[in-house]
Design an enzyme around this catalytic site. Structure first.
Site, PDB file in Angstrom:
ATOM      1  N   HIS A  35      35.973  56.580   4.203  1.00 18.65           N
ATOM      2  CA  HIS A  35      36.418  55.181   4.337  1.00 18.65           C
ATOM      3  C   HIS A  35      35.176  54.278   4.302  1.00 18.65           C
ATOM      4  CE1 HIS A  35      39.089  52.019   5.090  1.00 18.65           C
ATOM      5  NE2 HIS A  35      39.435  52.226   6.339  1.00 18.65           N
ATOM      6  N   MET A 132      46.084  60.072   8.765  1.00 20.49           N
ATOM      7  CA  MET A 132      47.071  60.169   7.688  1.00 20.49           C
ATOM      8  C   MET A 132      47.334  61.643   7.338  1.00 20.49           C
ATOM      9  SD  MET A 132      44.844  59.262   4.363  1.00 20.49           S
ATOM     10  CE  MET A 132      44.120  57.705   4.540  1.00 20.49           C
ATOM     11  N   CYS A 167      38.278  51.693  14.196  1.00 19.88           N
ATOM     12  CA  CYS A 167      38.578  51.221  12.850  1.00 19.88           C
ATOM     13  C   CYS A 167      40.047  50.831  12.696  1.00 19.88           C
ATOM     14  CB  CYS A 167      38.236  52.319  11.850  1.00 19.88           C
ATOM     15  SG  CYS A 167      39.068  53.855  12.291  1.00 19.88           S
TER      16      CYS A 167
HETATM   17  N1  NVA Z   1      41.350  58.165  10.319  1.00 23.77           N
HETATM   18  C1  NVA Z   1      42.306  57.102  10.102  1.00 23.77           C
HETATM   19  C2  NVA Z   1      41.596  55.881   9.609  1.00 23.77           C
HETATM   20  C3  NVA Z   1      42.441  54.664   9.534  1.00 23.77           C
HETATM   21  C4  NVA Z   1      41.676  53.410   9.157  1.00 23.77           C
HETATM   22  C5  NVA Z   1      43.333  57.587   9.096  1.00 23.77           C
HETATM   23  O1  NVA Z   1      42.947  58.184   8.098  1.00 23.77           O
HETATM   24  O2  NVA Z   1      44.521  57.380   9.319  1.00 23.77           O
END
Ligand code: NVA
Length: 169
Positions: A35, A132, A167
């Protein structure tokens, strides 16, 4: 029709594939591997509040996930100490950790003791425990990450003035 593409995708392989075929620059807006834009914005926030990046120690507490991989990439570009405090089974990509350790002149380490890891940290950073694609593991992860919660005691354990960052919206 576009001068550039910023894509927020699930599978990292898909953004790599898109970049291979695109005739314009492709910017990674989030994948399951990293990210980068988030972390570039975060270091700018650190600079704005702390005024300088000298002798900076950032401790990430939580899952060794996409966010950690981008912190490691950044640590290969600009100098700061970076410690990851995570449970044994939730380490980041260790190849990336080793690469960052080779490239950076500052300390890059992985710890499983959050109290020890946050000592002298200028910034404590965290993220969700189930990212996710991991939502069905959320219940198990809630148990596994007990002790890795950022709370008042952990903030106090730095022993210095500390910023807390994450984040999430
Ligand atoms: N680790 C989290 C970051 C979200 C900004 C995700 O991948 O859901």
């Amino acid at each position: 029709y576009n001068d550039m593409i910023m894509a927020r995708l699930f599978d990292h392989a898909h953004i790599v594939e898109m970049a291979e075929h695109a005739k314009v620059p492709v910017v990674n807006g989030l994948t399951d591997f990293n990210h980068p834009c988030q972390i570039m914005a975060d270091i700018l926030t650190v600079l704005e509040h702390r005024k300088h990046l000298d002798d900076l120690k950032i401790t990430y507490v939580g899952d060794g996930n996409n966010i950690v991989h981008s912190w490691l990439s950044l640590a290969m570009r600009i100098p700061f100490h970076f410690t990851i405090a995570c449970p044994e089974n939730y380490k980041p990509d260790m190849e990336m950790v080793e690469k960052a350790q080779k490239v950076s002149k500052h300390e890059i380490s992985v710890s499983h003791d959050p109290i020890e890891a946050v000592k002298d940290a200028d910034v404590i950073y965290t993220d969700v425990w189930a990212s996710m694609g991991q939502k069905e593991e959320a219940e198990q992860r809630r148990k596994d990450f007990r002790g890795f919660q950022v709370n008042k005691d952990l903030i106090k354990a730095t022993g210095v003035k500390t910023y807390f960052m994450h984040c999430l919206p």
